[in-house]
Write a protein that holds these residues in place. Structure first.
Motif, short mmCIF file in Angstrom:
data_model
loop_
_atom_site.label_atom_id
_atom_site.label_comp_id
_atom_site.label_asym_id
_atom_site.label_seq_id
_atom_site.Cartn_x
_atom_site.Cartn_y
_atom_site.Cartn_z
N PHE A 178 33.20 1.37 22.65
CA PHE A 178 34.67 1.99 22.05
C PHE A 178 34.41 3.47 22.58
O PHE A 178 33.49 4.33 22.44
CB PHE A 178 34.37 2.21 20.55
N GLU A 203 43.67 -2.11 23.74
CA GLU A 203 43.50 -1.80 22.39
C GLU A 203 44.55 -2.91 21.67
O GLU A 203 43.70 -3.57 20.66
CB GLU A 203 43.80 -0.45 21.70
N GLY A 231 39.36 1.34 24.14
CA GLY A 231 39.68 2.66 23.74
C GLY A 231 40.75 3.18 24.50
O GLY A 231 41.44 2.64 25.30
N TYR A 262 42.72 2.28 15.82
CA TYR A 262 41.43 1.93 15.51
C TYR A 262 41.24 0.64 14.84
O TYR A 262 40.48 -0.23 15.03
CB TYR A 262 40.75 2.98 14.83
N ILE A 294 39.51 7.37 20.47
CA ILE A 294 40.84 7.07 20.19
C ILE A 294 41.74 8.37 20.10
O ILE A 294 41.33 9.28 19.23
CB ILE A 294 41.03 6.15 18.72
#
Length: 450
Positions: A131, A114, A56, A149, A134
């Motif tokens: 997660f 990420e 994240g 994402y 974002i």
């Protein structure tokens, strides 16, 4: 394990021993060497581990550290990558360093970048993904939040049987169908009150009908109990819930998760999210609440995350900042400080920081003008940009000093008028400053946090 993997492992571990013995560091080089011999070495090194991956924009490092601290209360073999080496070569180096006790369950809790997740999950198979959030961050590298994402969704899809434990308060994590099953954690600590997010907030359009989202509760930015007034899109049901935030200071927080009371020795609402995520992981693995409490109470500050460094009577709190949402949460945390303090803002624009520094204009630096701050220093490669932003925010020139060279910052600390000092720094500035602190004997290690 094949001959090639055996040779790669031997070379990697030998180089790791040499670097640690003679040079006191080197977190990624052994992994690079091993990968150059066998690109598949990670799949062999990681095959016997139960793997938890944490990814994240914000919170990866502290969530990982807290999760490891908690799991260690229950399990003997818990491997992690504590130095921030969260790309493929760093992950390989982490497994090269492992010395597990035979016959016992082996965990690996890994912070993974990420953009690297898709590559890493080609070679290892996590059973749980976490997660965190974002947010807009290093757009020159990651692109828009939807691109970021998709990177992590694709990475998780390489292990389709793995469960995703996502921040349910983040609308983006409920925006598309994923191959992996998802469950959620989030906040339910306030009564419902109709409201909308600040106008300068990303990801507040309904992914189904593009109507602006409404909220019944907001924690910060776009996080909260959201719903669309035009269709049936809303926050999903939470499996793990924070139901009360009983105390909050600049250095700690007390809260209730699923009817259990916990305390965290780090300040800021954003860090309570990290604690909630770590607690959810522990609960997933049936760790008892008393052991979770013991893990959260562990008071060793993580590299650059409210790390306290004592410099000849000055208490310096070093905080990594890298994007507007994270910066604003840090500013809110600092605003809880009861005594006057000095402020140092270090802005670099190297690749690891993100070369675009326009994000500083979206940070609420104006809040600093209302605090008890007698002296402010702007430093780093982009000190002029930082100084201009602070001036526009209302910091008068007589309070503001520009110090371009980070090497000089340690000396400047001695002349500051307060005993309390906050240092907000981008990633490479944190590395440079810690190296200087280490050279002066104020901390051990330096660049990597080892």
């Amino acid at each position: 394990m094949g001959i090639k993997s055996m040779v790669a492992t031997l070379v990697g571990r030998t180089s790791q021993w040499g670097l640690k013995t003679f040079f006191k560091g080197g977190s990624s080089l052994p992994g690079k060497l091993a990968l150059s011999i066998d690109p598949n070495v990670l799949s062999h090194l990681a095959k016997d581990y139960q793997i938890v991956v944490i990814t994240g924009t914000n919170g990866k490092t502290l969530t990982t550290a807290l999760t490891v601290n908690i799991l260690k209360q229950e399990f003997d073999n818990v491997l992690t990558n504590p130095t921030g080496a969260n790309m493929v070569q760093g992950i390989v180096s982490t497994f090269l360093s492992a010395k597990p006790k035979k016959g016992q369950k082996k965990f690996a809790v890994l912070e993974i970048d990420e953009a690297s997740l898709r590559e890493v999950t080609k070679y290892l198979t996590p059973e749980l993904f976490v997660f965190t959030n974002i947010f807009r961050d290093q757009m020159d590298r990651y692109g828009e939040i939807y691109t970021t994402y998709q990177m992590i969704v694709d990475g998780a899809a390489n292990a389709p049987e793995a469960l995703i434990l996502a921040n349910g308060d983040a609308p983006i994590f409920n925006s598309i169908e994923t191959v992996n099953k998802q469950i959620y954690y989030g906040f339910d600590h306030l009564p419902d009150q109709e409201q909308m997010a600040h106008y300068n907030t990303d990801n507040v359009l309904c992914p189904h009908c593009e109507h602006i989202l409404h909220y019944k509760m907001i924690t910060y930015a776009n996080l909260g109990k959201y719903y669309c007034p035009n269709c049936d899109y809303k926050r999903p049901e939470l499996t793990y819930r924070l139901t009360d935030l009983t105390a909050m200071t600049n250095t700690s927080a007390n809260f209730i998760i699923d009817e259990e009371a916990y305390q965290l020795e780090v300040g800021g609402l954003y860090n309570v999210y990290n604690a909630l995520a770590a607690t959810a992981v522990a609960s997933h693995y049936h760790v008892a609440p008393e052991k979770i409490r013991a893990g959260l109470a562990y008071d060793e500050k993580v590299f650059g995350r409210q790390e306290v460094i004592h410099v000849d009577g000055k208490e310096c709190t070093l905080v990594l900042v890298k994007n507007p949402v994270g910066l604003n949460q840090v500013i809110d945390m600092i605003g809880l400080t009861p005594e006057p303090f000095s402020l140092i803002c270090l802005l670099n624009a190297n690749y690891a920081d993100g070369i675009d520094v326009s994000w500083i204009w979206d940070g609420n630096h104006e809040a600093f003008a209302t605090m008890q701050i007698p002296a402010v220093i702007a430093g780093g490669d982009r000190h002029e940009d930082m100084a201009l932003r602070l001036k526009v925010a209302g910091i008068e020139e007589e309070r503001l000093t520009e110090v371009p060279e980070i090497d000089r910052i340690v000396e400047e600390i001695h002349s500051l008028p307060t005993n309390k000092v906050y240092i907000l720094a981008t990633y490479t500035a944190v590395l440079q400053l810690r190296k200087k602190f280490a050279e002066k004997g104020y901390i051990k290690g330096g660049m990597s946090g080892e």
